[in-house]
Design a protein around this motif. Structure first.
Motif, PDB file in Angstrom:
ATOM      1  N   UNK A 281       0.814  -1.220   0.000  1.00 21.23           N
ATOM      2  CA  UNK A 281       0.000   0.000   0.000  1.00 21.23           C
ATOM      3  C   UNK A 281       0.844   1.264   0.000  1.00 21.23           C
ATOM      4  N   UNK A 282       1.929   1.225   0.726  1.00 19.64           N
ATOM      5  CA  UNK A 282       2.758   2.431   0.854  1.00 19.64           C
ATOM      6  C   UNK A 282       3.418   2.839  -0.465  1.00 19.64           C
ATOM      7  N   UNK A 283       3.589   1.899  -1.398  1.00 17.27           N
ATOM      8  CA  UNK A 283       4.234   2.226  -2.679  1.00 17.27           C
ATOM      9  C   UNK A 283       3.269   2.191  -3.868  1.00 17.27           C
ATOM     10  N   UNK A 284       2.025   1.796  -3.617  1.00 13.17           N
ATOM     11  CA  UNK A 284       1.031   1.705  -4.685  1.00 13.17           C
ATOM     12  C   UNK A 284       0.480   3.080  -5.020  1.00 13.17           C
ATOM     13  N   UNK A 285       0.274   3.305  -6.312  1.00 18.98           N
ATOM     14  CA  UNK A 285      -0.379   4.534  -6.747  1.00 18.98           C
ATOM     15  C   UNK A 285      -1.883   4.310  -6.655  1.00 18.98           C
ATOM     16  N   UNK A 286      -2.474   4.960  -5.697  1.00 17.94           N
ATOM     17  CA  UNK A 286      -3.913   4.850  -5.469  1.00 17.94           C
ATOM     18  C   UNK A 286      -4.369   6.136  -4.788  1.00 17.94           C
ATOM     19  N   UNK A 287      -5.662   6.405  -4.829  1.00 21.26           N
ATOM     20  CA  UNK A 287      -6.156   7.597  -4.130  1.00 21.26           C
ATOM     21  C   UNK A 287      -5.733   7.555  -2.651  1.00 21.26           C
ATOM     22  N   UNK A 288      -5.265   8.690  -2.178  1.00 23.93           N
ATOM     23  CA  UNK A 288      -4.783   8.777  -0.792  1.00 23.93           C
ATOM     24  C   UNK A 288      -5.844   8.345   0.210  1.00 23.93           C
ATOM     25  N   UNK A 289      -7.100   8.689  -0.048  1.00 24.18           N
ATOM     26  CA  UNK A 289      -8.174   8.319   0.886  1.00 24.18           C
ATOM     27  C   UNK A 289      -8.325   6.804   0.956  1.00 24.18           C
ATOM     28  N   UNK A 290      -8.156   6.099  -0.166  1.00 26.45           N
ATOM     29  CA  UNK A 290      -8.237   4.638  -0.159  1.00 26.45           C
ATOM     30  C   UNK A 290      -7.071   4.031   0.614  1.00 26.45           C
ATOM     31  N   UNK A 291      -5.886   4.599   0.406  1.00 22.45           N
ATOM     32  CA  UNK A 291      -4.712   4.086   1.124  1.00 22.45           C
ATOM     33  C   UNK A 291      -4.864   4.294   2.627  1.00 22.45           C
ATOM     34  N   UNK A 292      -5.354   5.461   3.010  1.00 23.10           N
ATOM     35  CA  UNK A 292      -5.543   5.757   4.437  1.00 23.10           C
ATOM     36  C   UNK A 292      -6.563   4.800   5.040  1.00 23.10           C
ATOM     37  N   UNK A 293      -7.653   4.548   4.331  1.00 22.89           N
ATOM     38  CA  UNK A 293      -8.684   3.629   4.840  1.00 22.89           C
ATOM     39  C   UNK A 293      -8.108   2.229   5.027  1.00 22.89           C
ATOM     40  N   UNK A 294      -7.339   1.760   4.058  1.00 27.01           N
ATOM     41  CA  UNK A 294      -6.747   0.422   4.153  1.00 27.01           C
ATOM     42  C   UNK A 294      -5.710   0.370   5.267  1.00 27.01           C
ATOM     43  N   UNK A 295      -4.892   1.401   5.411  1.00 28.78           N
ATOM     44  CA  UNK A 295      -3.893   1.431   6.485  1.00 28.78           C
ATOM     45  C   UNK A 295      -4.572   1.478   7.854  1.00 28.78           C
ATOM     46  N   UNK A 296      -5.684   2.198   7.948  1.00 28.92           N
ATOM     47  CA  UNK A 296      -6.447   2.221   9.207  1.00 28.92           C
ATOM     48  C   UNK A 296      -7.017   0.844   9.514  1.00 28.92           C
ATOM     49  N   UNK A 297      -7.457   0.128   8.487  1.00 33.11           N
ATOM     50  CA  UNK A 297      -7.966  -1.231   8.683  1.00 33.11           C
ATOM     51  C   UNK A 297      -6.859  -2.145   9.194  1.00 33.11           C
ATOM     52  N   UNK A 298      -5.675  -2.027   8.608  1.00 34.30           N
ATOM     53  CA  UNK A 298      -4.532  -2.829   9.052  1.00 34.30           C
ATOM     54  C   UNK A 298      -4.219  -2.528  10.508  1.00 34.30           C
ATOM     55  N   UNK A 299      -4.207  -1.246  10.856  1.00 38.57           N
ATOM     56  CA  UNK A 299      -3.926  -0.853  12.239  1.00 38.57           C
ATOM     57  C   UNK A 299      -4.983  -1.406  13.192  1.00 38.57           C
ATOM     58  N   UNK A 300      -6.246  -1.354  12.797  1.00 37.02           N
ATOM     59  CA  UNK A 300      -7.326  -1.878  13.644  1.00 37.02           C
ATOM     60  C   UNK A 300      -7.165  -3.381  13.852  1.00 37.02           C
ATOM     61  N   UNK A 301      -6.799  -4.094  12.798  1.00 35.07           N
ATOM     62  CA  UNK A 301      -6.598  -5.546  12.940  1.00 35.07           C
ATOM     63  C   UNK A 301      -5.423  -5.865  13.847  1.00 35.07           C
ATOM     64  N   UNK A 302      -4.369  -5.090  13.733  1.00 32.18           N
ATOM     65  CA  UNK A 302      -3.213  -5.309  14.630  1.00 32.18           C
ATOM     66  C   UNK A 302      -3.603  -4.993  16.075  1.00 32.18           C
ATOM     67  N   UNK A 303      -4.292  -3.903  16.275  1.00 28.61           N
ATOM     68  CA  UNK A 303      -4.655  -3.451  17.615  1.00 28.61           C
ATOM     69  C   UNK A 303      -5.581  -4.435  18.324  1.00 28.61           C
ATOM     70  N   UNK A 304      -6.467  -5.067  17.576  1.00 27.22           N
ATOM     71  CA  UNK A 304      -7.455  -5.963  18.192  1.00 27.22           C
ATOM     72  C   UNK A 304      -7.069  -7.434  18.098  1.00 27.22           C
ATOM     73  N   UNK A 305      -5.846  -7.706  17.665  1.00 24.10           N
ATOM     74  CA  UNK A 305      -5.396  -9.108  17.572  1.00 24.10           C
ATOM     75  C   UNK A 305      -5.406  -9.750  18.958  1.00 24.10           C
ATOM     76  N   UNK A 306      -5.831 -10.986  18.987  1.00 24.53           N
ATOM     77  CA  UNK A 306      -5.905 -11.717  20.273  1.00 24.53           C
ATOM     78  C   UNK A 306      -4.551 -12.030  20.839  1.00 24.53           C
TER      79      UNK A 306
END
Length: 98
Positions: free
Chosen positions: A73-98
């Motif tokens: 995601x960090x090197x992909x050319x994509x709309x910034x809002x899409x990248x931010x949403x995906x990075x936030x999803x990754x962070x949420x999954x890491x944060x809530x990992x059992x």
């Protein structure tokens, strides 16, 4: 006549040994972790349901998958809002990992 003071779980009715303090006692803390009627159980189930749905949306399951996806995601050319949403999803999954 002395009154017996018994601490009881307000959610399931479990009684503790006489003399157990009404707050901040190891028996109470241990019980909260396993009490099926405690409201935290519903929150835990909701978190797991949301984690599962989110993991399915971004198609990842393991920490290694999350790391790989973040790197891409960090090197992909994509709309910034899409990248931010995906990075936030990754962070949420890491944060809530059992």
């Amino acid at each position: 006549m002395s009154e017996r003071t018994v601490v009881t779980c307000v959610y399931c009715g479990h009684e503790y040994p006489e003399g157990t303090p009404a707050a901040k006692h190891e028996l109470l803390t241990a019980h909260i972790k396993v009490c099926e009627k405690h409201p935290i159980r519903k929150a835990e189930k909701n978190i797991e349901k949301l984690r599962s749905a989110l993991a399915g949306l971004i198609n990842v399951e393991t920490p290694e998958d999350l790391d790989r996806l973040e790197s891409i995601l960090r090197v992909t050319h994509a709309p910034e809002s899409d990248k931010i949403a995906a990075l936030n999803a990754i962070d949420a999954l890491r944060t809530t990992a059992a």
